[in-house]
Design a protein around this motif. Structure first.
Motif, PDB file in Angstrom:
ATOM      1  N   GLU A  50      -6.645   3.913   5.446  1.00 20.43           N
ATOM      2  CA  GLU A  50      -6.105   4.864   4.472  1.00 20.43           C
ATOM      3  C   GLU A  50      -6.329   6.300   4.942  1.00 20.43           C
ATOM      4  OE1 GLU A  50      -4.139   5.914   0.979  1.00 20.43           O
ATOM      5  OE2 GLU A  50      -4.498   3.911   1.789  1.00 20.43           O
ATOM      6  N   ASN A  73       2.299   8.039   3.757  1.00 24.23           N
ATOM      7  CA  ASN A  73       2.921   6.769   4.154  1.00 24.23           C
ATOM      8  C   ASN A  73       4.387   6.925   4.527  1.00 24.23           C
ATOM      9  OD1 ASN A  73       0.615   5.247   3.909  1.00 24.23           O
ATOM     10  ND2 ASN A  73       1.035   4.639   1.792  1.00 24.23           N
ATOM     11  N   SER A  86       2.071  -0.753   4.032  1.00 23.93           N
ATOM     12  CA  SER A  86       0.706  -1.284   3.941  1.00 23.93           C
ATOM     13  C   SER A  86       0.682  -2.774   3.653  1.00 23.93           C
ATOM     14  CB  SER A  86      -0.063  -0.529   2.843  1.00 23.93           C
ATOM     15  OG  SER A  86       0.607  -0.642   1.599  1.00 23.93           O
ATOM     16  N   LYS A  89       1.665  -4.145   6.991  1.00 27.00           N
ATOM     17  CA  LYS A  89       0.801  -3.541   8.006  1.00 27.00           C
ATOM     18  C   LYS A  89       1.597  -3.215   9.262  1.00 27.00           C
ATOM     19  CE  LYS A  89      -3.424  -5.768   6.346  1.00 27.00           C
ATOM     20  NZ  LYS A  89      -3.818  -4.555   5.594  1.00 27.00           N
TER      21      LYS A  89
END
Length: 318
Positions: A50, A73, A86, A89
């Motif tokens: 993060e 992001n 996320s 991934k």
């Protein structure tokens, strides 16, 4: 196990590890080949912590070679997009509307406080049009607000990439591998192995210019057909329509007035019995009536079967 055996086994293990890493690097390395105007979209697996910095840069590793980077992001600047999913991934990198100058090596990666990761790849950019032919007709004219459809007479397979671009063709207006596709005001429709149609709708004067429709092939030359579009102003067209309607109405009114005038004149005509000298002939109504009566009696007498011309009925009955 003695030291020599341990050392030998260690080197065997270490060599196998290096060999595996080499295979991994080789399997990950890639060369992407795209055409001018296309978008490059790649994705690489990273477990990014993060708040890490995600980036896309040219492989020279110079600071000015960084094309895009973000601690978030997603970021979209100029022709570049960097995005981290996320859930999957994966770091996604996009270069839009490719140019020939984009044909270099790139690095996609992340930088975190405790770890880093990167991936390199090479990009090759093919010419959009290896061969350009002139269309027939060369120039298409249309009114503002209307549509224009151009026949692209090019050899192709139904699943070939079909595209439309403008001027120097640094960006597709529409491109597809499908037989029918629509994007905004643009449409492509496959016709046969020798042609497909491109349509531009809701034309504006700014659409006037030079265009190319083309066929992109994985192997072989990309062929393009060049043509021009001229769009006339909508105000001029409206004026022409208004004048045409006004003239039609004026002609209709003139025709009605002419018919009324002719009718009015004929309703006042007096029929006069004239003689040979063109002067009105005068006669006494009583004499004329008597003469008419005598003529009527003579006709009935001629048709009398008891007259001397007794064969009249025989002749009529034959």
């Amino acid at each position: 196990m003695d030291f020599c055996s341990f050392t030998f086994n260690f080197f065997i293990w270490f060599a196998a590890l290096l060999d595996g890493l080499a295979d991994l690097v080789h399997s990950q390395s890639a060369i992407y080949t795209k055409m001018e105007g296309e978008d490059l979209r790649v994705a690489f697996s990273f477990d990014v912590p993060e708040g890490s910095k995600k980036y896309l840069r040219k492989t020279n590793c110079e600071e000015e070679d960084t094309l895009i980077e973000t601690n978030g992001n997603r970021l979209h600047t100029d022709r570049y997009i960097i995005r981290y999913n996320s859930t999957q991934k994966k770091v996604h990198a996009v270069i839009e509307a490719l140019k020939k100058s984009d044909a270099v090596s790139y690095t996609v990666g992340y930088i975190a406080a405790s770890s880093v990761g990167s991936y390199e790849f090479e990009l090759k950019v093919r010419d959009l049009c290896d061969e350009v032919v002139a269309g027939e007709p060369r120039v298409y004219s249309a009114a503002e607000g209307g549509n224009v459809t151009v026949r692209c007479s090019l050899s192709l397979h139904p699943r070939c990439r079909k595209f439309l671009c403008r001027e120097e063709c640094d960006k597709f207006l529409i491109d597809t591998n499908d037989e029918i596709a629509t994007s905004d005001r643009y449409k492509i429709k496959y016709g046969s192995r020798s042609m497909f149609n491109v349509t531009i709708g809701r034309l504006t004067e700014s659409d006037s210019g030079r265009y190319r429709c083309g066929v992109g092939r994985n192997h072989g030359k990309n062929t393009c057909q060049e043509f021009e579009i001229t769009v006339t102003g909508g105000e001029v067209s409206a004026l022409v329509v208004s004048v045409t309607v006004a003239v039609a109405v004026l002609l209709a009114v003139s025709l009605v007035l002419l018919l009324c005038l002719v009718k009015c004149k004929t309703s006042h005509v007096h029929y006069v019995n004239t003689g040979a000298n063109g002067k009105p002939r005068e006669f006494a109504p009583s004499e004329d009536s008597a003469a008419a009566s005598r003529r009527e009696e003579r006709v009935y007498q001629d048709l009398d079967p008891h007259t001397r011309d007794g064969n009249l009925y025989c002749v009529l009955s034959v």
